[in-house]
Structure formats: structure tokens, C-alpha cells
Write an enzyme that holds these catalytic residues in place. Structure first.
Site, PDB file in Angstrom:
ATOM      1  N   LYS A 137     113.625  35.940  17.748  1.00  0.00           N
ATOM      2  CA  LYS A 137     114.435  34.732  17.575  1.00  0.00           C
ATOM      3  C   LYS A 137     115.364  34.835  16.370  1.00  0.00           C
ATOM      4  CE  LYS A 137     111.645  31.671  20.329  1.00  0.00           C
ATOM      5  NZ  LYS A 137     110.519  32.527  20.744  1.00  0.00           N
ATOM      6  N   ASP A 138     115.057  35.727  15.428  1.00  0.00           N
ATOM      7  CA  ASP A 138     115.950  35.922  14.279  1.00  0.00           C
ATOM      8  C   ASP A 138     117.344  36.384  14.709  1.00  0.00           C
ATOM      9  OD1 ASP A 138     114.143  35.253  12.199  1.00  0.00           O
ATOM     10  OD2 ASP A 138     113.257  37.255  12.274  1.00  0.00           O
TER      11      ASP A 138
END
Ligand code: PLP
Length: 461
Positions: free
Chosen positions: A110-111
């Protein structure tokens, strides 16, 4: 480029409008009105180039932003990653590769999207001379990724609600140790559903919403999907695309990650198959297998980020499979809400099956895969990744097309499950080995919307 809603009733918006809106006003999700394609030469020209350069080539046409404005945002987004390749590949078997998406600041894929969204929001707000307030509820991963993405940015204040005492120590510390004054970890006395309900109530309190400029960055945001398209290209290029086709297996929950693979395929990347890997919350696998899309309760697993009952981004895949018929999708979504499910039309099911494969992995199989891969290759998988690897192995067959499985989180984020499977406790990477020594900063708060709103307004003064 303009963006249209999957339910066909909301106004079209440009990239920035779709990003800032998140959900469309008719309840639908934004998708590009057309998907730009790259010819084989243009794809081949990206081989061997740095991740940021590939990202610029892939994303620029979707954003309408000038290259010299987008490039510094991309560079800033990925500068904090702990690996020069950003998304490196490792080999698991003769024809099976693992795409490591956990070298970002919170050790999960998700980064890739959050870090970029932080930069894009800041840039948009600076130009508009406005401020926004991000509010989100998290069961762990998304909240920490958002805190890391927004900390220290101008014009953006970020509040994350998490259930007190119910997130892992690593997840909590990732939210409570950033020292920047614009990010706020709120430990709510309640469970994750209470946090989500509080966020929903704040969005429905229109006076409050307008006063603080409330915005969400949840998984249906188009900009998040777009950022994830890039690593499908970078990994395929490393294995010889476009001359050589590839396949992907994606550990799937809300369908954001694998839908990015679909976009890559539509752009011209030769992806032979996109395999959906689910844990025992297998609504998507059942849909592909039976043609019936039906809710079935959530049962907690050791791969919690895939524990879903409704897979929100699947609506985008349906929109495509129904030939961009917003009225048809709108009707299906009503049926899902009112009757708990719907049959997929024969034509749409065939369209889905032509692109997507699927499989499910039980809890025992997840643990067994972590154990077996460690023994066979020395690689330590997180439980989500193990679900992907198990399902990918079932799909390998005799094909010589390389299979790439997405490793969605670092094993140290889920140390208990990994230790139970392998007997060894995975260590945090060196660059965050001091996570447990850093000072924590959080606010305990009652599960009371008025109190949470008052706290937010007070902090914004
Ligand atoms: C969010 C998440 C997933 C699921 O991704 P979707 O885009 O929701 O399908 C899988 N693994 C991990 C570790 C995640 O954090």
C-alpha cells in the site's frame, strides 16, 4: 483524460477531481473514459530503466499533469524506499518469481500508492491554496501507510482512528511514532467497525465536513489503483516483456491491486493471465467458479488484509465486463445490497474468465506454504503472500510463461503467524530496527463522534 462513474450517473471529472472525490456521487467508482495504449516499441524502450522513469511513462497520460510537474512528485514518493529497484524480483522456482512490494516505509504494497497520493494531494492543495483534512479508520495497514505518506506535508492534516488494543504492536508503532505535528493517531475505545462507523458519521455531518475540508483516501481511490499499475510493467520488463508474455498471481481482498494489473494488460502489456488468490473469504473465487457473486460473512484469518465480505474494486471489473454499462452495474450493486448477491451474466462471466483465473487457500495451506517455501528456498513469506504462492503453484502447469506472484507485505509485519509456521521470528529490516525504541504519541478517545469531531477541530486551530 476524463473519468466516468461505474454507475453512469455522476458528472465526469478530470484526474484531480476524481482523486479528490474518491467515491463518485452516484455511489460508483471512477474509471478512465478510455485506456491509453503503448505499442511494443514504447514498452520495450522502458526495459532496464529506473522505477521512477517507468512510473512517469505509465502514469503521465492518465493524470494530464505536465511531465516536469509529475516527475518530482514520483521521485519524492519513492525516495524513502529501502531498495534501489523499489519493487525487486526474486526467484522461487524454475518458472515462478516473487515481486517484493514491501520495501516501502510501512513494509506493505500500500506504500506504493499512499506515498504517491500524499505528494499528489499536497501538490493539488498548494496550487489551490486550500487545506484538507484526511480522516480514516484502520484495522492496521492502511492507517500506517497513510500516516507515513502524509507526515510533514503542507496543507494536509491527517487523523487515523484505530481500535485501541486491537492492532499489532508493529502496526500501532508505525502510527504512533511519527513525530510530525500534522499526523494524529487516535486510539478509539471500540473495535474496527466502531472506527469505521465514526468516520462514516463524520462524512455524513455535512457542516463538519465542509468546515474541516474532510477527505478520504480509501482503497477505491483511482489514484491508488493507477500507482499500482507501474510494478506490473517494471516486473514484466525485467523478465523479457514485451517479447515474452507473463502471468501474475495477486493475493486479493478489495481487488485494487489486481485491477491495476488489468489496466496494465489493457495498455498493451502482454499479460496472459491474472490469477485472483483468496483466503477462505473467497467471494471472488466463488464468483469466477460459479458465476454467482454472493456475500457470505467474514471469517478472520492469519491474512487479515484479505478478510473481506464485499470486494469494493470488483465493481470496476464488472463495469468493464459489462461493456461499460453503468446502468447494468448500478442494478447489480442494488441487488448486492438488497439481496446479498447476484448472478453474473453469461457474456460478462466469459469476459472475466478470459482474463482472470482464481483459487483459494485455507488457513492450514497458508501455514504449510510458509513452512514449505522456507524449507525449499529460504524465502520467508508473509501470510498474504503465502496465499498467493499456493494458488500460483496450482496454476503453474506446463506453461513456459513466467508466473509472478505479488509479495504484498514483509513477513515481520505478521511475526506470530510466521513464527507459528517456521519456528523462527522474522526480524524487522535494519532501517526500522529501532521501531520499538521510538517514542509513541497517541490520543485515547471514547467511541463518541461528537468528542472525535471536537478533538479534530481543536487540533486544526
Ligand atoms: C491490502 C492488502 C491486500 C489486498 O489487496 P487489495 O488491493 O485490497 O486486493 C493483500 N495483502 C496485503 C498485505 C494488504 O495489505
Amino acid at each position: 483524460m476524463q473519468y466516468v462513474s461505474t454507475r453512469g450517473q455522476a458528472p465526469e471529472l478530470d484526474f484531480e477531481g476524481a482523486m479528490l472525490a474518491g467515491l463518485a456521487r452516484d455511489g460508483g467508482l471512477y474509471v478512465p473514459d478510455h485506456i491509453p495504449t503503448l505499442d511494443q516499441d514504447a514498452i520495450a524502450a522502458m526495459a532496464g530503466r529506473p522505477y521512477e522513469e517507468i512510473a512517469l511513462r505509465i502514469m503521465q497520460p492518465f493524470t494530464g499533469l505536465a511531465e516536469d510537474r509529475l516527475k518530482p512528485l514520483i521521485d519524492a514518493a519513492y525516495a524513502g524506499f529501502g531498495h534501489d529497484a523499489r519493487a525487486p524480483l526474486v526467484q522461487l522456482g524454475p518458472n515462478h518469481h516473487l515481486l517484493e512490494l514491501f520495501h516501502g516505509p510501512t513494509l506493505a504494497f500500500k506504500d506504493f500508492a499512499m506515498q504517491l497520493i500524499g505528494q499528489l494531494f499536497q501538490d493539488a492543495m498548494r496550487r489551490r491554496g486550500e487545506r484538507i483534512t484526511i480522516v480514516g479508520a484502520t484495522s492496521g495497514d492502511t492507517g500506517s501507510a497513510a500516516m507515513e505518506a502524509f507526515r510533514g506535508l503542507d496543507n494536509v492534516e491527517c487523523f487515523i482512528l484505530y481500535p485501541h488494543g486491537r492492532v499489532s504492536d508493529v502496526q500501532r508503532r508505525q502510527m504512533t511514532t511519527p513525530s510530525e505535528a500534522n499526523v494524529h493517531a487516535l486510539a478509539v475505545d471500540g473495535d474496527f467497525d466502531d472506527c469505521q462507523a465514526a468516520v462514516k458519521a463524520m462524512f455524513n455531518d455535512h457542516a463538519f465536513r465542509d468546515r474541516v475540508g474532510l477527505t478520504a483516501v480509501n482503497s477505491i481511490n483511482w489514484a491508488r489503483v493507477l500507482a499500482q499499475v507501474v510494478y506490473f510493467f517494471s516486473s514484466a520488463l525485467s523478465l523479457g516483456a514485451p517479447a515474452r508474455p507473463v502471468r501474475f498471481t495477486v493475493p486479493t481482498g478489495n481487488f485494487g491491486d489486481i485491477f491495476a494489473g488489468y489496466i496494465a494488460r489493457q495498455m498493451g502489456l502482454p499479460i496472459e493471465r491474472l490469477v485472483i488468490a483468496t483466503n477462505r473469504n473467497d467471494i471472488l473465487h466463488r464468483t469466477l467458479a460459479t458465476g454467482e457473486h454472493r456475500k457470505d460473512g467474514v471469517s478472520p484469518t492469519i491474512s487479515p488484509s484479505m478478510d473481506i465480505q464485499v470486494s469494493s474494486n470488483f465493481e470496476r471489473a464488472l463495469f468493464m465486463a459489462y461493456g461499460r454499462d453503468g446502468a447494468a452495474v448500478s442494478q447489480l450493486m442494488d441487488e448486492l445490497r438488497d439481496a446479498g448477491g447476484f448472478p453474473v451474466s453469461q457474456g460478462a462471466l466469459e469476459a472475466l474468465r478470459e482474463i482472470y483465473g482464481s483459487g483459494r487457500c485455507s488457513e492450514d495451506e497458508t501455514a504449510a506454504t510458509i513452512r514449505a517455501m522456507h524449507a525449499r528456498t529460504g524465502e520467508v513469506l508473509c501470510p498474504h503472500t503465502a496465499v498467493g504462492v499456493k494458488v500460483a503453484e496450482e496454476h503453474l502447469g506446463d506453461s513456459r510463461t513466467p508466473m509472478i506472484t505479488l509479495a504484498t507485505a514483509h513477513p515481520a509485519k505478521f511475526p506470530d503467524a510466521v513464527e507459528a509456521a517456521t519456528g523462527g521470528r522474522p526480524a524487522l529490516p535494519d532501517r526500522m530496527a529501532d521501531l520499538f525504541d521510538r517514542d509513541e504519541r497517541l490520543t485515547r478517545i471514547d467511541n463518541d463522534v461528537a468528542a472525535i469531531e471536537a478533538l479534530i477541530e481543536d487540533r486544526l486551530k
